[in-house]
Design an enzyme around this catalytic site. Structure first.
Site, PDB file in Angstrom:
ATOM      1  N   CYS A 199       5.846  -1.286  -3.335  1.00  0.00           N
ATOM      2  CA  CYS A 199       4.920  -2.397  -3.094  1.00  0.00           C
ATOM      3  C   CYS A 199       5.582  -3.766  -2.994  1.00  0.00           C
ATOM      4  O   CYS A 199       6.385  -4.157  -3.853  1.00  0.00           O
ATOM      5  CB  CYS A 199       3.857  -2.414  -4.186  1.00  0.00           C
ATOM      6  SG  CYS A 199       2.516  -3.568  -3.813  1.00  0.00           S
ATOM      7  N   CYS A 234       5.299  -0.648  -9.105  1.00  0.00           N
ATOM      8  CA  CYS A 234       5.211   0.333  -8.017  1.00  0.00           C
ATOM      9  C   CYS A 234       6.356   0.087  -7.033  1.00  0.00           C
ATOM     10  O   CYS A 234       6.447  -1.005  -6.445  1.00  0.00           O
ATOM     11  CB  CYS A 234       3.868   0.207  -7.310  1.00  0.00           C
ATOM     12  SG  CYS A 234       2.491   0.206  -8.470  1.00  0.00           S
ATOM     13  N   CYS A 286     -12.634   6.419  -3.355  1.00  0.00           N
ATOM     14  CA  CYS A 286     -11.673   6.429  -2.255  1.00  0.00           C
ATOM     15  C   CYS A 286     -10.322   6.626  -2.934  1.00  0.00           C
ATOM     16  O   CYS A 286      -9.890   5.753  -3.695  1.00  0.00           O
ATOM     17  CB  CYS A 286     -11.746   5.091  -1.521  1.00  0.00           C
ATOM     18  SG  CYS A 286     -10.435   4.877  -0.309  1.00  0.00           S
ATOM     19  N   CYS A 327     -15.920  -2.255  -0.265  1.00  0.00           N
ATOM     20  CA  CYS A 327     -14.952  -1.459  -1.020  1.00  0.00           C
ATOM     21  C   CYS A 327     -14.022  -2.449  -1.699  1.00  0.00           C
ATOM     22  O   CYS A 327     -13.665  -3.465  -1.083  1.00  0.00           O
ATOM     23  CB  CYS A 327     -14.148  -0.571  -0.070  1.00  0.00           C
ATOM     24  SG  CYS A 327     -12.843   0.361  -0.904  1.00  0.00           S
ATOM     25  N   CYS A 385     -12.966  -4.047   2.979  1.00  0.00           N
ATOM     26  CA  CYS A 385     -12.256  -3.635   1.753  1.00  0.00           C
ATOM     27  C   CYS A 385     -11.423  -4.796   1.232  1.00  0.00           C
ATOM     28  O   CYS A 385     -10.622  -5.353   1.984  1.00  0.00           O
ATOM     29  CB  CYS A 385     -11.307  -2.482   2.048  1.00  0.00           C
ATOM     30  SG  CYS A 385     -12.086  -1.089   2.836  1.00  0.00           S
ATOM     31  N   CYS A 439       2.210  -9.176  -9.106  1.00  0.00           N
ATOM     32  CA  CYS A 439       1.568  -8.099  -9.870  1.00  0.00           C
ATOM     33  C   CYS A 439       2.531  -7.608 -10.954  1.00  0.00           C
ATOM     34  O   CYS A 439       3.712  -7.400 -10.692  1.00  0.00           O
ATOM     35  CB  CYS A 439       1.206  -6.945  -8.923  1.00  0.00           C
ATOM     36  SG  CYS A 439       0.336  -5.619  -9.771  1.00  0.00           S
ATOM     37  N   ARG A 473      -8.575   9.190   5.798  1.00  0.00           N
ATOM     38  CA  ARG A 473      -8.223   7.929   6.478  1.00  0.00           C
ATOM     39  C   ARG A 473      -6.734   7.868   6.815  1.00  0.00           C
ATOM     40  O   ARG A 473      -5.881   7.985   5.930  1.00  0.00           O
ATOM     41  CB  ARG A 473      -8.616   6.724   5.616  1.00  0.00           C
ATOM     42  CG  ARG A 473      -8.146   5.400   6.235  1.00  0.00           C
ATOM     43  CD  ARG A 473      -8.748   4.170   5.587  1.00  0.00           C
ATOM     44  NE  ARG A 473     -10.191   4.246   5.623  1.00  0.00           N
ATOM     45  CZ  ARG A 473     -10.965   4.255   4.559  1.00  0.00           C
ATOM     46  NH1 ARG A 473     -10.440   4.155   3.365  1.00  0.00           N
ATOM     47  NH2 ARG A 473     -12.266   4.346   4.677  1.00  0.00           N
TER      48      ARG A 473
HETATM   49  N1  SAM Z   1      -3.292  -3.112  -7.255  1.00  0.00           N
HETATM   50  C1  SAM Z   1      -4.230  -2.115  -6.951  1.00  0.00           C
HETATM   51  C2  SAM Z   1      -3.707  -0.719  -7.174  1.00  0.00           C
HETATM   52  O1  SAM Z   1      -2.510  -0.497  -7.031  1.00  0.00           O
HETATM   53  O2  SAM Z   1      -4.513   0.151  -7.471  1.00  0.00           O
HETATM   54  C3  SAM Z   1      -4.801  -2.217  -5.559  1.00  0.00           C
HETATM   55  C4  SAM Z   1      -3.946  -2.629  -4.381  1.00  0.00           C
HETATM   56  S1  SAM Z   1      -2.663  -1.503  -3.936  1.00  0.00           S
HETATM   57  C5  SAM Z   1      -1.689  -2.456  -2.842  1.00  0.00           C
HETATM   58  C6  SAM Z   1      -3.486  -0.274  -2.962  1.00  0.00           C
HETATM   59  C7  SAM Z   1      -2.692   0.897  -2.436  1.00  0.00           C
HETATM   60  O3  SAM Z   1      -1.954   0.523  -1.297  1.00  0.00           O
HETATM   61  C8  SAM Z   1      -1.642   1.534  -3.334  1.00  0.00           C
HETATM   62  O4  SAM Z   1      -2.193   2.407  -4.263  1.00  0.00           O
HETATM   63  C9  SAM Z   1      -0.779   2.279  -2.336  1.00  0.00           C
HETATM   64  O5  SAM Z   1      -1.234   3.611  -2.192  1.00  0.00           O
HETATM   65  C10 SAM Z   1      -0.977   1.496  -1.040  1.00  0.00           C
HETATM   66  N2  SAM Z   1       0.282   0.839  -0.648  1.00  0.00           N
HETATM   67  C11 SAM Z   1       0.818  -0.252  -1.218  1.00  0.00           C
HETATM   68  N3  SAM Z   1       1.988  -0.588  -0.644  1.00  0.00           N
HETATM   69  C12 SAM Z   1       2.216   0.342   0.323  1.00  0.00           C
HETATM   70  C13 SAM Z   1       3.288   0.557   1.255  1.00  0.00           C
HETATM   71  N4  SAM Z   1       4.350  -0.234   1.288  1.00  0.00           N
HETATM   72  N5  SAM Z   1       3.186   1.593   2.095  1.00  0.00           N
HETATM   73  C14 SAM Z   1       2.106   2.410   2.069  1.00  0.00           C
HETATM   74  N6  SAM Z   1       1.072   2.252   1.200  1.00  0.00           N
HETATM   75  C15 SAM Z   1       1.130   1.253   0.331  1.00  0.00           C
HETATM   76 FE1  SF4 Z   2       0.387  -4.033  -8.119  1.00  0.00          FE
HETATM   77 FE2  SF4 Z   2       1.185  -3.205  -5.718  1.00  0.00          FE
HETATM   78 FE3  SF4 Z   2       1.217  -1.518  -7.758  1.00  0.00          FE
HETATM   79 FE4  SF4 Z   2      -1.167  -2.342  -6.737  1.00  0.00          FE
HETATM   80  S1  SF4 Z   2       0.378  -1.118  -5.713  1.00  0.00           S
HETATM   81  S2  SF4 Z   2      -0.593  -2.170  -8.913  1.00  0.00           S
HETATM   82  S3  SF4 Z   2      -0.603  -4.453  -6.144  1.00  0.00           S
HETATM   83  S4  SF4 Z   2       2.465  -3.389  -7.588  1.00  0.00           S
END
Ligand code: SAM
Ligand code: SF4
Ligand code: DTB
Length: 326
Positions: free
Chosen positions: A61, A58, A189, A129, A98, A54, A261
């Site tokens: 992530c 973040c 959500c 979702c 989802c 990606c 949730r």
């Molecule tokens: N890429 C898209 C986005 O960021 O909107 C969708 C997938 S993203 C992985 C969905 C959500 O998962 C993120 O917004 C975050 O809140 C949650 N998430 C991701 N990694 C996480 C982690 N290590 N611990 C807790 N929540 C996490």
């Molecule tokens: Fe990409 Fe992870 Fe950020 Fe979603 S949360 S935008 S998958 S880096």
């Protein structure tokens, strides 16, 4: 029916956080009982339909190309593979499926492939979702037309702390996508992650953002950070369970009719902490032994916990179907 508020001040929210624990939980549980059956929990199952690489940064992530988490990247999964997983989820009792993709935003071509998945899952009589990153107005209209039930798009943290966590998109970008989703008539959500090193004021400020949206999100995922090796947050000190439970309680009081949730982080949570979260007003979980790239408690463990707590799972949250046990 309680009156819903969209004008919470930070001072009011902080005062809730500062209440003695028992007073806060009593208030949250009373609010919960006034709006929901306290012994019912809705279950959704997650699938990562496109994993890794990606472009966003973040810092929590595993899927960011800028982080060094150990991860097998995958292209967008083929339709039959996704539908097979959805069938399995349905057999295991999930009422919603989802699908998450590691995109900054979907291309129109990829969106059409996801729409095929949405329609295939809907044909199995499960709610759908998806979480695909940022969307344009035209894309949300297309998803609505395709029959999508929910779109997940988290604000993640407070506007004040946001820049410490993500730099490749702004808070306003997130709010804009949420507005497109809401205005297209798709259920929203939206929630966040706790335990990223933010302060209590940041947690209050995140909940203020969510509750003061023009309409409360229909689902509010509260994730406990899963500290993933190779990400900048790998060594962040853990958030105390009691503070996590408090945050769930405050979310329940502020957004009394939303499904709250209990999301990521359950695998590292004790049964007792989860039970307290259900008492505080959490009434939805992800069910199935995998989240997107990390582990979730296995179904047997969750079913046993539900049995021990006398909790039944809700077949669906948007129709009035009778509850069933998974
Ligand atoms: N890429 C898209 C986005 O960021 O909107 C969708 C997938 S993203 C992985 C969905 C959500 O998962 C993120 O917004 C975050 O809140 C949650 N998430 C991701 N990694 C996480 C982690 N290590 N611990 C807790 N929540 C996490
Ligand atoms: Fe990409 Fe992870 Fe950020 Fe979603 S949360 S935008 S998958 S880096
Ligand atoms: C949400 O708020 N939590 C889910 C879902 N929405 C998409 C994702 C949790 C991901 C946890 C880390 C992982 O498995 O990669």
């Amino acid at each position: 029916m309680s009156s819903l508020r969209n004008d919470w001040t930070l001072q009011e929210i902080t005062a809730l956080f500062d209440l003695p624990f028992n007073d806060l939980l009593f208030q949250a549980h009373s609010q919960h009982r006034a709006n929901f059956d306290p012994n019912h929990v809705q279950v959704s199952t997650l699938l990562s339909i496109k994993t890794g690489a990606c472009p966003e940064d973040c810092s929590y992530c595993s899927q960011s190309a800028r982080n060094n988490a150990e991860l097998e990247r995958e292209r967008l999964l083929p339709l039959d593979e996704v539908l097979e997983k959805a069938r399995e989820a349905k057999t295991n009792g999930a009422s919603r499926f989802c699908m998450g993709a590691a995109w900054r935003n979907p291309t129109d071509k990829n969106l059409e492939r996801v729409i095929d998945m949405i329609q295939g899952v809907k044909a199995m009589e499960m709610e759908t979702c998806v979480t695909l990153g940022m969307l344009t107005e035209a894309q949300t209209a297309r998803l609505k037309e395709a029959g999508l039930d929910y779109y997940n798009h988290n604000l993640d943290t407070s506007p004040e702390f946001y820049g410490d966590i993500i730099t490749t998109r702004t808070y306003q970008d997130r709010l804009d996508t949420l507005a497109h989703v809401r205005e297209a008539g798709i259920n929203t959500c939206s929630g966040g992650i706790l335990g990223m090193g933010e302060s209590r004021t940041d947690r209050a400020s995140l909940l203020q953002q969510l509750a003061n949206l023009p309409k409360h999100p229909d689902s509010v995922p509260i994730n406990m950070l899963v500290a993933i090796k190779g990400t900048p947050l790998q060594d962040v000190p853990k958030l105390e369970a009691l503070e996590f439970i408090r945050s769930v309680a405050v979310a329940r009081i502020m957004m009394p009719e939303s499904y709250v949730r209990l999301s990521a982080g359950r695998a590292e949570m004790s049964d007792e902490t989860q039970a307290m979260c259900f008492f505080a007003g959490a009434n939805s979980i992800f069910y199935g032994d995998r989240l997107l790239t990390t582990d979730n408690p296995d179904e047997n463990h969750d079913q046993q916990l539900f049995d021990r707590l006398g909790i039944q799972t809700l077949k669906t949250e948007i129709s009035n179907d009778a509850p069933v046990t998974v």
